[in-house]
Design a protein around this motif. Structure first.
Motif, PDB file in Angstrom:
ATOM      1  N   ALA A  51     -11.956  -7.849   5.676  1.00 58.42           N
ATOM      2  CA  ALA A  51     -11.827  -6.496   6.229  1.00 58.42           C
ATOM      3  C   ALA A  51     -11.037  -6.457   7.545  1.00 58.42           C
ATOM      4  CB  ALA A  51     -13.215  -5.902   6.428  1.00 58.42           C
ATOM      5  N   ALA A  52     -11.234  -7.457   8.403  1.00 56.88           N
ATOM      6  CA  ALA A  52     -10.585  -7.384   9.724  1.00 56.88           C
ATOM      7  C   ALA A  52      -9.058  -7.434   9.573  1.00 56.88           C
ATOM      8  CB  ALA A  52     -11.070  -8.537  10.609  1.00 56.88           C
ATOM      9  N   THR A  53      -8.567  -8.284   8.708  1.00 57.96           N
ATOM     10  CA  THR A  53      -7.110  -8.397   8.516  1.00 57.96           C
ATOM     11  C   THR A  53      -6.556  -7.139   7.851  1.00 57.96           C
ATOM     12  OG1 THR A  53      -7.332 -10.776   8.368  1.00 57.96           O
ATOM     13  CG2 THR A  53      -5.299  -9.851   7.501  1.00 57.96           C
ATOM     14  N   ILE A  54      -7.316  -6.592   6.912  1.00 52.92           N
ATOM     15  CA  ILE A  54      -6.877  -5.356   6.242  1.00 52.92           C
ATOM     16  C   ILE A  54      -6.795  -4.227   7.280  1.00 52.92           C
ATOM     17  CG2 ILE A  54      -7.469  -3.632   4.482  1.00 52.92           C
ATOM     18  CD1 ILE A  54      -6.633  -6.392   3.324  1.00 52.92           C
ATOM     19  N   ALA A  55      -7.791  -4.158   8.153  1.00 52.46           N
ATOM     20  CA  ALA A  55      -7.793  -3.100   9.184  1.00 52.46           C
ATOM     21  C   ALA A  55      -6.602  -3.293  10.122  1.00 52.46           C
ATOM     22  CB  ALA A  55      -9.100  -3.133   9.960  1.00 52.46           C
ATOM     23  N   GLU A  56      -6.304  -4.542  10.441  1.00 56.46           N
ATOM     24  CA  GLU A  56      -5.156  -4.807  11.322  1.00 56.46           C
ATOM     25  C   GLU A  56      -3.844  -4.375  10.645  1.00 56.46           C
ATOM     26  OE1 GLU A  56      -5.049  -8.901  12.659  1.00 56.46           O
ATOM     27  OE2 GLU A  56      -3.136  -8.592  13.711  1.00 56.46           O
ATOM     28  N   ALA A  57      -3.764  -4.587   9.335  1.00 58.35           N
ATOM     29  CA  ALA A  57      -2.516  -4.271   8.618  1.00 58.35           C
ATOM     30  C   ALA A  57      -2.372  -2.776   8.328  1.00 58.35           C
ATOM     31  CB  ALA A  57      -2.467  -5.054   7.299  1.00 58.35           C
ATOM     32  N   THR A  58      -3.478  -2.113   8.067  1.00 58.69           N
ATOM     33  CA  THR A  58      -3.376  -0.730   7.553  1.00 58.69           C
ATOM     34  C   THR A  58      -4.042   0.312   8.448  1.00 58.69           C
ATOM     35  OG1 THR A  58      -5.470  -0.854   6.340  1.00 58.69           O
ATOM     36  CG2 THR A  58      -3.506  -1.634   5.176  1.00 58.69           C
ATOM     37  N   GLY A  59      -4.834  -0.150   9.418  1.00 62.68           N
ATOM     38  CA  GLY A  59      -5.547   0.793  10.273  1.00 62.68           C
ATOM     39  C   GLY A  59      -6.798   1.348   9.621  1.00 62.68           C
ATOM     40  N   ARG A  60      -7.157   0.804   8.457  1.00 66.23           N
ATOM     41  CA  ARG A  60      -8.406   1.277   7.848  1.00 66.23           C
ATOM     42  C   ARG A  60      -9.161   0.115   7.202  1.00 66.23           C
ATOM     43  NH1 ARG A  60      -5.813   3.906   2.298  1.00 66.23           N
ATOM     44  NH2 ARG A  60      -6.809   2.347   1.000  1.00 66.23           N
ATOM     45  N   VAL A  61     -10.487   0.293   7.148  1.00 67.64           N
ATOM     46  CA  VAL A  61     -11.257  -0.796   6.517  1.00 67.64           C
ATOM     47  C   VAL A  61     -11.267  -0.586   5.003  1.00 67.64           C
ATOM     48  CG1 VAL A  61     -12.766  -1.393   8.469  1.00 67.64           C
ATOM     49  CG2 VAL A  61     -13.440   0.436   6.922  1.00 67.64           C
ATOM     50  N   PRO A  62     -11.251  -1.694   4.258  1.00 64.65           N
ATOM     51  CA  PRO A  62     -11.189  -1.541   2.792  1.00 64.65           C
ATOM     52  C   PRO A  62     -12.472  -0.941   2.228  1.00 64.65           C
ATOM     53  CG  PRO A  62     -11.451  -3.847   3.414  1.00 64.65           C
ATOM     54  CD  PRO A  62     -11.270  -3.098   4.679  1.00 64.65           C
ATOM     55  N   LEU A 100       0.848  -1.204   0.000  1.00 69.61           N
ATOM     56  CA  LEU A 100       0.000   0.000   0.000  1.00 69.61           C
ATOM     57  C   LEU A 100       0.879   1.248   0.000  1.00 69.61           C
ATOM     58  CD1 LEU A 100      -2.841   1.192   0.137  1.00 69.61           C
ATOM     59  CD2 LEU A 100      -2.714   1.070   2.632  1.00 69.61           C
ATOM     60  N   GLU A 101       1.904   1.211   0.844  1.00 66.44           N
ATOM     61  CA  GLU A 101       2.775   2.392   0.960  1.00 66.44           C
ATOM     62  C   GLU A 101       3.579   2.631  -0.322  1.00 66.44           C
ATOM     63  OE1 GLU A 101       6.325   3.183   3.977  1.00 66.44           O
ATOM     64  OE2 GLU A 101       4.448   2.499   4.911  1.00 66.44           O
ATOM     65  N   ARG A 102       4.206   1.549  -0.850  1.00 71.36           N
ATOM     66  CA  ARG A 102       5.109   1.722  -2.002  1.00 71.36           C
ATOM     67  C   ARG A 102       4.375   1.877  -3.324  1.00 71.36           C
ATOM     68  NH1 ARG A 102       9.248  -3.234  -1.074  1.00 71.36           N
ATOM     69  NH2 ARG A 102       9.863  -2.693   1.031  1.00 71.36           N
ATOM     70  N   ASP A 103       3.275   1.141  -3.479  1.00 64.32           N
ATOM     71  CA  ASP A 103       2.631   1.089  -4.793  1.00 64.32           C
ATOM     72  C   ASP A 103       1.242   1.725  -4.806  1.00 64.32           C
ATOM     73  OD1 ASP A 103       4.618  -0.673  -6.238  1.00 64.32           O
ATOM     74  OD2 ASP A 103       4.121  -1.969  -4.559  1.00 64.32           O
ATOM     75  N   GLY A 104       0.732   2.054  -3.615  1.00 68.80           N
ATOM     76  CA  GLY A 104      -0.621   2.627  -3.537  1.00 68.80           C
ATOM     77  C   GLY A 104      -1.696   1.613  -3.899  1.00 68.80           C
ATOM     78  N   VAL A 105      -1.385   0.320  -3.741  1.00 69.48           N
ATOM     79  CA  VAL A 105      -2.365  -0.725  -4.078  1.00 69.48           C
ATOM     80  C   VAL A 105      -2.673  -1.519  -2.818  1.00 69.48           C
ATOM     81  CG1 VAL A 105      -2.807  -2.780  -5.495  1.00 69.48           C
ATOM     82  CG2 VAL A 105      -1.382  -0.951  -6.404  1.00 69.48           C
ATOM     83  N   LEU A 106      -3.964  -1.690  -2.538  1.00 70.51           N
ATOM     84  CA  LEU A 106      -4.360  -2.489  -1.375  1.00 70.51           C
ATOM     85  C   LEU A 106      -4.620  -3.919  -1.850  1.00 70.51           C
ATOM     86  CD1 LEU A 106      -5.007  -2.308   1.656  1.00 70.51           C
ATOM     87  CD2 LEU A 106      -7.390  -1.813   1.043  1.00 70.51           C
ATOM     88  N   ILE A 107      -3.876  -4.875  -1.283  1.00 74.46           N
ATOM     89  CA  ILE A 107      -4.053  -6.276  -1.703  1.00 74.46           C
ATOM     90  C   ILE A 107      -4.673  -7.084  -0.567  1.00 74.46           C
ATOM     91  CG2 ILE A 107      -2.234  -6.337  -3.465  1.00 74.46           C
ATOM     92  CD1 ILE A 107      -0.364  -7.567  -1.362  1.00 74.46           C
ATOM     93  N   ASP A 108      -5.285  -8.186  -0.907  1.00 68.02           N
ATOM     94  CA  ASP A 108      -5.941  -9.027   0.102  1.00 68.02           C
ATOM     95  C   ASP A 108      -4.898  -9.958   0.755  1.00 68.02           C
ATOM     96  OD1 ASP A 108      -5.868 -11.290  -1.953  1.00 68.02           O
ATOM     97  OD2 ASP A 108      -6.982 -12.178  -0.293  1.00 68.02           O
ATOM     98  N   PRO A 109      -5.251 -10.597   1.859  1.00 70.38           N
ATOM     99  CA  PRO A 109      -4.254 -11.413   2.580  1.00 70.38           C
ATOM    100  C   PRO A 109      -3.668 -12.583   1.779  1.00 70.38           C
ATOM    101  CG  PRO A 109      -6.189 -11.000   3.961  1.00 70.38           C
ATOM    102  CD  PRO A 109      -6.529 -10.487   2.606  1.00 70.38           C
ATOM    103  N   HIS A 110      -4.460 -13.187   0.888  1.00 71.94           N
ATOM    104  CA  HIS A 110      -3.946 -14.321   0.100  1.00 71.94           C
ATOM    105  C   HIS A 110      -2.939 -13.839  -0.942  1.00 71.94           C
ATOM    106  CE1 HIS A 110      -7.917 -15.167   1.693  1.00 71.94           C
ATOM    107  NE2 HIS A 110      -7.577 -16.443   1.747  1.00 71.94           N
ATOM    108  N   THR A 111      -3.286 -12.727  -1.595  1.00 66.58           N
ATOM    109  CA  THR A 111      -2.356 -12.148  -2.568  1.00 66.58           C
ATOM    110  C   THR A 111      -1.081 -11.715  -1.843  1.00 66.58           C
ATOM    111  OG1 THR A 111      -4.322 -11.368  -3.736  1.00 66.58           O
ATOM    112  CG2 THR A 111      -2.211 -10.451  -4.434  1.00 66.58           C
ATOM    113  N   ALA A 112      -1.249 -11.246  -0.602  1.00 68.17           N
ATOM    114  CA  ALA A 112      -0.079 -10.837   0.185  1.00 68.17           C
ATOM    115  C   ALA A 112       0.841 -12.030   0.455  1.00 68.17           C
ATOM    116  CB  ALA A 112      -0.532 -10.200   1.500  1.00 68.17           C
ATOM    117  N   ASP A 113       0.258 -13.196   0.673  1.00 67.51           N
ATOM    118  CA  ASP A 113       1.097 -14.391   0.861  1.00 67.51           C
ATOM    119  C   ASP A 113       1.965 -14.617  -0.379  1.00 67.51           C
ATOM    120  OD1 ASP A 113       0.185 -14.992   3.432  1.00 67.51           O
ATOM    121  OD2 ASP A 113      -1.439 -16.266   2.709  1.00 67.51           O
ATOM    122  N   ALA A 114       1.359 -14.424  -1.548  1.00 65.53           N
ATOM    123  CA  ALA A 114       2.121 -14.632  -2.789  1.00 65.53           C
ATOM    124  C   ALA A 114       3.200 -13.567  -2.950  1.00 65.53           C
ATOM    125  CB  ALA A 114       1.181 -14.629  -3.991  1.00 65.53           C
ATOM    126  N   VAL A 115       2.877 -12.316  -2.613  1.00 57.64           N
ATOM    127  CA  VAL A 115       3.889 -11.248  -2.748  1.00 57.64           C
ATOM    128  C   VAL A 115       5.058 -11.535  -1.801  1.00 57.64           C
ATOM    129  CG1 VAL A 115       4.349  -8.791  -2.368  1.00 57.64           C
ATOM    130  CG2 VAL A 115       2.247  -9.490  -3.541  1.00 57.64           C
TER     131      VAL A 115
END
Ligand SMILES: Cc1ncc(COP(=O)(O)O)c(C=O)c1O
Ligand SMILES: N[C@@H](CCOP(=O)(O)O)C(=O)O
Length: 476
Positions: free
Chosen positions: A431-442, A391-406
């Motif tokens: 949403a809960a994992t995204i909020a935990e990672a970024t502090g905001r809901v998707p 999110l910080e480097r690319d401005g793209v919000l990814i889901d937890p599964h895609t994050a595993d691949a990254v």
């Protein structure tokens, strides 16, 4: 194109595509595979580049799929592809756009369909293929499926309203996110039956296979499959490997690698097929979550499935899978298509001992060089860190599964070789994992507003094949 079973049942004549589309699982419990992989040459690859540019994703899909399907008229196949891969169904007219990220990574967006997961890519076509073939035969189909969260809703939205099709979908009770549950359980239609099984995804998948192996029950109720045990799912998924390769390259001999988050080995198996066909894929990076049975195999040669008690509930819940159906297809190729060995490993050893060991075999040693697979796993902390970094480097919000691949992809980037990560879902589903990672809901697309407040339609069932048989029979 004719198909054969990984377990070697002699069928004479071998079935064609339309047959195995409706059949799902082979009668001997094996998985259908094409007799041979179609081979593509430089001229075909070049022609596909032109097709994607001129006729778009739908045109490419029709061209690629015609290599696997020779019993549906070419014009009908083109029409079905055009209907499935349109901007009325997917959020982008490109259907599966690809963007470049930081650090040699690329992201293939596969979640622009109706249910916000990559499963829509194949399921939208599958629904149309089923309806077409059932009409031709004057038949009906009772879909029996298992889901860890995304296949189920993709299937239900793809099958809803299609003549002659009803769906019984098994879900692991309490193991899907509130959004995933609401997406399925809010559907109120007599043709859709949601079932919450007291077990994990693997228990649901075992129930599906048990009922399919009861050939009398299967034929009486016209059972069909939407899980990736159905070859048609994989064939449709091959197309986005090719479109992503085309979109990340400028010349036809340029290689790319793919990083794929894995649960049931369905998505990455399609990558293996594309590579076997001759698409210039250098490496297939397999990424698991904490349920790392597949990563363990690719690192050690030991395949040890795990039971419900050992299958962890993680923050990439759709991959909480410890017994990957499609793995049998890869091992079939790895062992030189020796169905006797497959029967021994998957029909005898796995059920009785829970594991098999290919370490020390020449086949296992050949995996990186012959098949291009490497693997790794990702944990909760990696997932959170990756979501926030992308999110910080690319401005793209990814889901937890895609994050595993990254996470795993970054360990395998090679200079000059685009590493294409396959996105598998939109963040809104987790949403809960995204909020935990970024502090905001998707962000929530408007079509999903208020989903969780709708009445739920789901039947609780014990993990018991008899109870499932009775439920299906009672609704016939
Ligand atoms: C969001 C998501 N990501 C990744 C996967 C893994 O895909 P596959 O089961 O095809 O390996 C799944 C399903 O398993 C999924 O639903
Ligand atoms: N993650 C999947 C699990 C089922 O996989 P499939 O490859 O059989 O569709 C899901 O979301 O249900």
């Amino acid at each position: 194109m004719r198909y054969l079973s990984t377990r070697g049942l002699p069928e004479d004549p071998r079935p064609g595509f339309s047959e195995i589309l409706l059949e799902g699982l082979a009668p001997d419990g094996g998985l259908y595979m094409p007799e041979t992989y179609p081979q593509v040459d430089a001229a075909t690859l070049a022609s596909w580049r032109a097709t994607l540019a001129v006729d778009g994703y739908a045109g490419l899909a029709a061209s690629v799929l015609s290599l696997f399907i020779d019993d549906i008229d070419a014009a009908d196949l083109r029409r079905l592809c055009a209907e499935a891969y349109s901007d009325e169904v997917f959020s982008s007219p490109l259907i599966a756009p690809v963007d470049e990220l930081d650090g040699g990574l690329w992201l293939a967006h596969l979640s622009g369909g109706p249910t916000a997961a990559f499963k829509d890519m194949a399921m939208q076509l599958l629904g149309r293929l089923f309806e077409f073939e059932l009409n031709r035969r004057g038949r009906t189909l009772t879909i029996l499926g298992a889901t860890s969260g995304d296949t189920g809703s993709a299937a239900e939205y793809a099958m809803l309203g299609r003549r002659g099709i009803r769906v019984f979908m098994l879900t692991p009770a309490g193991r899907m996110t509130p959004f995933q549950q609401a997406q399925m359980f809010s559907l109120d239609d007599p043709s859709i039956v949601n079932i919450a099984v007291d077990g994990v995804f693997d228990d649901c998948q075992d129930l599906v296979k048990e009922l399919f192996s009861d050939l009398e029950f299967r034929r009486r109720h016209h059972l069909g499959a939407v899980n990736s045990i159905n070859w048609a799912r994989l064939a449709a998924q091959v197309v986005y490997y090719i479109s992503s390769w085309l979109r990340a390259t400028t010349s036809d001999d340029q290689e790319v690698s793919f990083a794929v988050p894995t649960g049931n080995f369905g998505d990455i198996m399609a990558g293996h097929v594309a590579r076997m066909m001759g698409v210039p894929i250098r490496t297939l990076v397999l990424a698991t979550n904490e349920n790392n049975v597949l990563d363990e195999f690719f690192r050690t040669g030991v395949y040890r499935v795990r039971g419900a008690a050992e299958t962890l509930a993680t923050s990439s819940p759709s991959m909480d899978i410890s017994k990957a159906s499609n793995f049998e297809r890869f091992i079939f190729d790895l062992l030189g298509r020796d169905s006797a060995r497959i029967r021994d490993l998957f029909g005898a050893r796995l059920p009785s001992q829970g594991s098999f060991d290919l370490s020390g075999t020449s086949e296992f040693s050949s995996i990186p060089s012959h098949y291009g697979f490497v693997s790794g796993s990702s944990r909760h902390a990696d997932r959170l860190a990756t979501i926030s970094q992308v999110l910080e480097r690319d401005g793209v919000l990814i889901d937890p599964h895609t994050a595993d691949a990254v996470t795993v992809a970054r360990r395998h980037v090679e200079p000059g070789v685009p590493m294409v990560v396959l996105e598998t879902a939109l963040p809104v589903k987790f949403a809960a994992t995204i909020a935990e990672a970024t502090g905001r809901v998707p962000e929530r697309p408007s079509r999903f507003e208020g989903l969780e407040e709708l009445p739920r339609h789901v039947i609780d069932l014990p993990d018991d094949a008899g109870a499932l048989r009775a439920l299906i029979a009672g609704r016939s």
